[in-house]
Design a protein around this motif. Structure first.
Motif, PDB file in Angstrom:
ATOM      1  N   LYS A  14       1.007  -1.095   0.017  1.00  0.00           N
ATOM      2  CA  LYS A  14      -0.006  -0.109   0.091  1.00  0.00           C
ATOM      3  C   LYS A  14       0.622   1.315  -0.133  1.00  0.00           C
ATOM      4  O   LYS A  14       1.744   1.355   0.856  1.00  0.00           O
ATOM      5  CB  LYS A  14      -0.861   0.006   1.368  1.00  0.00           C
ATOM      6  CG  LYS A  14      -1.689  -1.353   1.481  1.00  0.00           C
ATOM      7  CD  LYS A  14      -2.595  -1.360   0.356  1.00  0.00           C
ATOM      8  CE  LYS A  14      -3.978  -0.766   0.116  1.00  0.00           C
ATOM      9  NZ  LYS A  14      -4.900  -0.846  -0.842  1.00  0.00           N
TER      10      LYS A  14
ATOM     11  N   LEU B  47       1.170   5.290  -0.646  1.00  0.00           N
ATOM     12  CA  LEU B  47       0.469   6.646  -0.732  1.00  0.00           C
ATOM     13  C   LEU B  47       1.378   7.936  -0.361  1.00  0.00           C
ATOM     14  O   LEU B  47       2.392   7.966   0.270  1.00  0.00           O
ATOM     15  CB  LEU B  47      -0.952   6.639   0.333  1.00  0.00           C
ATOM     16  CG  LEU B  47      -0.486   6.453   1.758  1.00  0.00           C
ATOM     17  CD1 LEU B  47      -1.299   7.382   2.583  1.00  0.00           C
ATOM     18  CD2 LEU B  47      -0.573   5.240   2.407  1.00  0.00           C
TER      19      LEU B  47
ATOM     20  N   TYR C  82       5.468  10.215   2.307  1.00  0.00           N
ATOM     21  CA  TYR C  82       5.444   9.287   1.447  1.00  0.00           C
ATOM     22  C   TYR C  82       5.289   7.879   2.206  1.00  0.00           C
ATOM     23  O   TYR C  82       6.345   8.000   3.259  1.00  0.00           O
ATOM     24  CB  TYR C  82       6.625   9.246   0.480  1.00  0.00           C
ATOM     25  CG  TYR C  82       6.720   8.318  -0.443  1.00  0.00           C
ATOM     26  CD1 TYR C  82       6.092   7.917  -1.662  1.00  0.00           C
ATOM     27  CD2 TYR C  82       7.762   7.398  -0.061  1.00  0.00           C
ATOM     28  CE1 TYR C  82       6.183   6.800  -2.345  1.00  0.00           C
ATOM     29  CE2 TYR C  82       8.055   5.964  -0.814  1.00  0.00           C
ATOM     30  CZ  TYR C  82       7.059   5.820  -2.094  1.00  0.00           C
ATOM     31  OH  TYR C  82       7.377   4.700  -2.521  1.00  0.00           O
ATOM     32  N   GLU C  83       4.361   7.145   2.037  1.00  0.00           N
ATOM     33  CA  GLU C  83       4.074   6.315   3.006  1.00  0.00           C
ATOM     34  C   GLU C  83       4.088   4.677   2.192  1.00  0.00           C
ATOM     35  O   GLU C  83       3.597   4.680   1.089  1.00  0.00           O
ATOM     36  CB  GLU C  83       2.885   6.234   3.797  1.00  0.00           C
ATOM     37  CG  GLU C  83       2.964   7.644   4.611  1.00  0.00           C
ATOM     38  CD  GLU C  83       1.749   7.747   5.354  1.00  0.00           C
ATOM     39  OE1 GLU C  83       1.006   6.803   5.966  1.00  0.00           O
ATOM     40  OE2 GLU C  83       1.004   8.881   5.500  1.00  0.00           O
TER      41      GLU C  83
ATOM     42  N   ASP D  32      -2.125  -4.649   3.014  1.00  0.00           N
ATOM     43  CA  ASP D  32      -3.527  -4.186   3.581  1.00  0.00           C
ATOM     44  C   ASP D  32      -3.408  -4.185   5.038  1.00  0.00           C
ATOM     45  O   ASP D  32      -4.123  -3.318   5.864  1.00  0.00           O
ATOM     46  CB  ASP D  32      -4.789  -4.836   3.213  1.00  0.00           C
ATOM     47  CG  ASP D  32      -4.958  -4.415   1.468  1.00  0.00           C
ATOM     48  OD1 ASP D  32      -4.875  -3.321   1.278  1.00  0.00           O
ATOM     49  OD2 ASP D  32      -5.677  -4.986   0.871  1.00  0.00           O
TER      50      ASP D  32
ATOM     51  N   PHE E 243      -1.354  -1.806   6.711  1.00  0.00           N
ATOM     52  CA  PHE E 243      -1.919  -0.476   6.557  1.00  0.00           C
ATOM     53  C   PHE E 243      -3.022  -0.198   7.880  1.00  0.00           C
ATOM     54  O   PHE E 243      -3.073   0.960   8.689  1.00  0.00           O
ATOM     55  CB  PHE E 243      -2.469  -0.316   5.266  1.00  0.00           C
ATOM     56  CG  PHE E 243      -3.048   1.266   5.196  1.00  0.00           C
ATOM     57  CD1 PHE E 243      -2.137   2.433   5.366  1.00  0.00           C
ATOM     58  CD2 PHE E 243      -4.306   1.497   4.953  1.00  0.00           C
ATOM     59  CE1 PHE E 243      -2.817   3.534   5.388  1.00  0.00           C
ATOM     60  CE2 PHE E 243      -4.791   2.864   5.123  1.00  0.00           C
ATOM     61  CZ  PHE E 243      -4.090   3.963   5.172  1.00  0.00           C
TER      62      PHE E 243
ATOM     63  N   LEU F 162      -5.326  12.218   1.146  1.00  0.00           N
ATOM     64  CA  LEU F 162      -4.430  11.009   0.867  1.00  0.00           C
ATOM     65  C   LEU F 162      -4.729  10.937  -0.740  1.00  0.00           C
ATOM     66  O   LEU F 162      -5.757  10.649  -1.344  1.00  0.00           O
ATOM     67  CB  LEU F 162      -4.951   9.729   1.515  1.00  0.00           C
ATOM     68  CG  LEU F 162      -5.095   9.739   2.957  1.00  0.00           C
ATOM     69  CD1 LEU F 162      -5.705   8.278   3.624  1.00  0.00           C
ATOM     70  CD2 LEU F 162      -3.652  10.260   3.566  1.00  0.00           C
ATOM     71  N   THR F 163      -3.602  10.458  -1.359  1.00  0.00           N
ATOM     72  CA  THR F 163      -3.357  10.087  -2.719  1.00  0.00           C
ATOM     73  C   THR F 163      -2.703   8.668  -2.763  1.00  0.00           C
ATOM     74  O   THR F 163      -1.491   8.428  -2.376  1.00  0.00           O
ATOM     75  CB  THR F 163      -2.627  11.019  -3.541  1.00  0.00           C
ATOM     76  OG1 THR F 163      -2.904  12.529  -3.366  1.00  0.00           O
ATOM     77  CG2 THR F 163      -2.394  10.865  -5.008  1.00  0.00           C
ATOM     78  N   TRP F 164      -3.412   8.010  -3.246  1.00  0.00           N
ATOM     79  CA  TRP F 164      -2.990   6.350  -3.293  1.00  0.00           C
ATOM     80  C   TRP F 164      -2.127   6.236  -4.754  1.00  0.00           C
ATOM     81  O   TRP F 164      -2.734   6.595  -5.826  1.00  0.00           O
ATOM     82  CB  TRP F 164      -4.135   5.518  -3.558  1.00  0.00           C
ATOM     83  CG  TRP F 164      -4.838   5.316  -2.015  1.00  0.00           C
ATOM     84  CD1 TRP F 164      -5.996   6.178  -1.801  1.00  0.00           C
ATOM     85  CD2 TRP F 164      -4.261   4.754  -0.945  1.00  0.00           C
ATOM     86  NE1 TRP F 164      -6.007   6.039  -0.506  1.00  0.00           N
ATOM     87  CE2 TRP F 164      -5.320   5.012   0.198  1.00  0.00           C
ATOM     88  CE3 TRP F 164      -3.276   3.775  -0.548  1.00  0.00           C
ATOM     89  CZ2 TRP F 164      -5.099   4.446   1.361  1.00  0.00           C
ATOM     90  CZ3 TRP F 164      -3.233   3.439   0.688  1.00  0.00           C
ATOM     91  CH2 TRP F 164      -3.996   3.777   1.626  1.00  0.00           C
ATOM     92  N   LEU F 165      -0.882   5.466  -4.628  1.00  0.00           N
ATOM     93  CA  LEU F 165      -0.151   5.375  -5.756  1.00  0.00           C
ATOM     94  C   LEU F 165       0.097   3.874  -6.026  1.00  0.00           C
ATOM     95  O   LEU F 165      -0.423   2.916  -5.356  1.00  0.00           O
ATOM     96  CB  LEU F 165       1.302   5.863  -5.360  1.00  0.00           C
ATOM     97  CG  LEU F 165       1.590   7.382  -5.008  1.00  0.00           C
ATOM     98  CD1 LEU F 165       2.814   7.671  -4.595  1.00  0.00           C
ATOM     99  CD2 LEU F 165       0.976   8.364  -5.978  1.00  0.00           C
ATOM    100  N   GLN F 166       0.153   3.709  -7.363  1.00  0.00           N
ATOM    101  CA  GLN F 166       0.263   2.431  -7.845  1.00  0.00           C
ATOM    102  C   GLN F 166       1.703   2.179  -8.642  1.00  0.00           C
ATOM    103  O   GLN F 166       1.749   3.290  -9.737  1.00  0.00           O
ATOM    104  CB  GLN F 166      -0.976   2.114  -8.888  1.00  0.00           C
ATOM    105  CG  GLN F 166      -1.173   0.612  -9.510  1.00  0.00           C
ATOM    106  CD  GLN F 166      -2.523   0.569  -9.841  1.00  0.00           C
ATOM    107  OE1 GLN F 166      -3.499   0.904  -9.358  1.00  0.00           O
ATOM    108  NE2 GLN F 166      -2.448   0.351 -11.502  1.00  0.00           N
TER     109      GLN F 166
END
Length: 100
Positions: free
Chosen positions: A5, A7, A56-57, A62, A65, A92-96
């Motif tokens: 995860k 973000l 940056y995390e 899951d 987190f 929060l912005t989730w990154l992939q």
């Protein structure tokens, strides 16, 4: 078990609260980095706008987190952060990852 995860959390300190936010975030970073599922927790302050903070995390999965979100010191951090920032909590912005 799912993948990592990743973000970015961001928020803006109220005028005059930049140092308080930075100190609060630094203490929180020590606690989060000790979590078994934390891969990375890297807080930043925008150089040209010191009221803007970015974190940056990366968490193992899951479950990691969820453990992070449920940690009592996280609840305390958010309660203390709330009155010091413009937004209603961290944005929060989730990154992939792009690699396959």
């Amino acid at each position: 078990m799912s993948g990592r995860k990743v973000l970015v959390a961001e928020f803006t300190a109220l005028p005059g609260e930049e140092e308080a936010v930075a100190a609060l975030l630094a203490g929180f970073a020590v606690q989060v980095r000790a979590e078994p599922g934390c891969v990375e927790f890297a807080p930043f302050q925008l150089a040209e706008q010191p009221s803007r903070f970015f974190v940056y995390e990366v968490y193992r999965d899951d479950d990691a987190f969820a453990a992070h979100i449920g940690a009592p010191y996280g609840v305390e951090f958010n309660a203390r952060l709330g009155p010091l920032i413009v937004e209603d909590g961290s944005q929060l912005t989730w990154l992939q990852p792009l690699e396959g």
